[in-house]
Design a protein around this motif. Sequence first.
Motif, PDB file in Angstrom:
ATOM      1  N   ALA A  39       0.835  -1.206   0.000  1.00 61.62           N
ATOM      2  CA  ALA A  39       0.000   0.000   0.000  1.00 61.62           C
ATOM      3  C   ALA A  39       0.870   1.256   0.000  1.00 61.62           C
ATOM      4  O   ALA A  39       0.569   2.231  -0.713  1.00 61.62           O
ATOM      5  N   ILE A  40       1.937   1.248   0.783  1.00 65.64           N
ATOM      6  CA  ILE A  40       2.841   2.399   0.829  1.00 65.64           C
ATOM      7  C   ILE A  40       3.560   2.567  -0.506  1.00 65.64           C
ATOM      8  O   ILE A  40       3.747   3.695  -0.989  1.00 65.64           O
ATOM      9  N   HIS A  41       3.960   1.458  -1.117  1.00 66.19           N
ATOM     10  CA  HIS A  41       4.601   1.518  -2.432  1.00 66.19           C
ATOM     11  C   HIS A  41       3.628   2.076  -3.470  1.00 66.19           C
ATOM     12  O   HIS A  41       4.015   2.900  -4.314  1.00 66.19           O
ATOM     13  N   HIS A  42       2.386   1.655  -3.409  1.00 66.65           N
ATOM     14  CA  HIS A  42       1.343   2.139  -4.311  1.00 66.65           C
ATOM     15  C   HIS A  42       1.224   3.658  -4.203  1.00 66.65           C
ATOM     16  O   HIS A  42       1.170   4.376  -5.214  1.00 66.65           O
ATOM     17  N   PHE A  43       1.179   4.165  -2.969  1.00 68.33           N
ATOM     18  CA  PHE A  43       1.091   5.613  -2.756  1.00 68.33           C
ATOM     19  C   PHE A  43       2.341   6.327  -3.260  1.00 68.33           C
ATOM     20  O   PHE A  43       2.247   7.403  -3.874  1.00 68.33           O
ATOM     21  N   SER A  44       3.520   5.758  -3.015  1.00 72.37           N
ATOM     22  CA  SER A  44       4.772   6.404  -3.393  1.00 72.37           C
ATOM     23  C   SER A  44       4.880   6.565  -4.903  1.00 72.37           C
ATOM     24  O   SER A  44       5.329   7.617  -5.394  1.00 72.37           O
ATOM     25  N   VAL A  45       4.475   5.555  -5.646  1.00 74.61           N
ATOM     26  CA  VAL A  45       4.500   5.645  -7.110  1.00 74.61           C
ATOM     27  C   VAL A  45       3.520   6.708  -7.596  1.00 74.61           C
ATOM     28  O   VAL A  45       3.827   7.508  -8.479  1.00 74.61           O
ATOM     29  N   TYR A  46       2.340   6.725  -6.977  1.00 73.18           N
ATOM     30  CA  TYR A  46       1.340   7.734  -7.351  1.00 73.18           C
ATOM     31  C   TYR A  46       1.856   9.143  -7.049  1.00 73.18           C
ATOM     32  O   TYR A  46       1.751  10.052  -7.889  1.00 73.18           O
ATOM     33  N   GLN A  47       2.424   9.327  -5.858  1.00 75.02           N
ATOM     34  CA  GLN A  47       2.916  10.640  -5.446  1.00 75.02           C
ATOM     35  C   GLN A  47       4.059  11.101  -6.348  1.00 75.02           C
ATOM     36  O   GLN A  47       4.153  12.279  -6.705  1.00 75.02           O
ATOM     37  N   ALA A  48       4.930  10.177  -6.743  1.00 76.66           N
ATOM     38  CA  ALA A  48       6.107  10.533  -7.532  1.00 76.66           C
ATOM     39  C   ALA A  48       5.765  10.861  -8.980  1.00 76.66           C
ATOM     40  O   ALA A  48       6.283  11.834  -9.541  1.00 76.66           O
TER      41      ALA A  48
END
Length: 210
Positions: A61-70
Amino acid sequence: LALLLASVVVPLVYMPLKSKRDKKAKARLAEQLSQYHKTHGANQADGELLFANDTDCTKEAIHHFSVYQAYVKNIGELVFGSVLCLVMVACAFLLDTEWWMKLAAAAITGYYAYKLISMPNTIEKIQRKVFGRGQSQTAHYAFYPEVFRVSGVQSASVIPYFQLTDLRRKGQYLYLYYGPDNAYMVDQYGFTLGEWEAFQAFIREKTAKK
């Protein structure tokens, strides 16, 4: 030469302006929160519990958010920077330019590409530290008429809806941003009270965000 100067000057001018804008927004929000806490208390949640949600803040879930944010949230800036670098490199090597111009163009583009590739990992490391401070990996949300309470991944805190600066949805998650780079993740499948569709309408109304 103009493109080389632009690739250096634009970030040097844009980043301080962006930082100054963010600081002003934080100062206004801090003042608003101070006034709110004077009348309502720091951890007081009044009214009926409308929605309850448990979201597992796993590595995925954190990886999912990080890719979206980046890449997704800042797509405009990334496209502008990439186009500027590509045009700069093309002009440096296709035109009859000095060797140092070609070297500078290649170095700037290589550095930009490195930052672009490493952005998700950098954000993910920060987010893991943020979500790793609590007692568990599960965020417990309780949404009331004027505030919501967060516990589990952090010490129990009450957040007024005006503190949310942006709403974004990606996949099964709704991101409740409380800063430019930080957000609470709400899993659409984690509701123990209330429905996902009703919650989306409720949070849009409370934050006046699309």
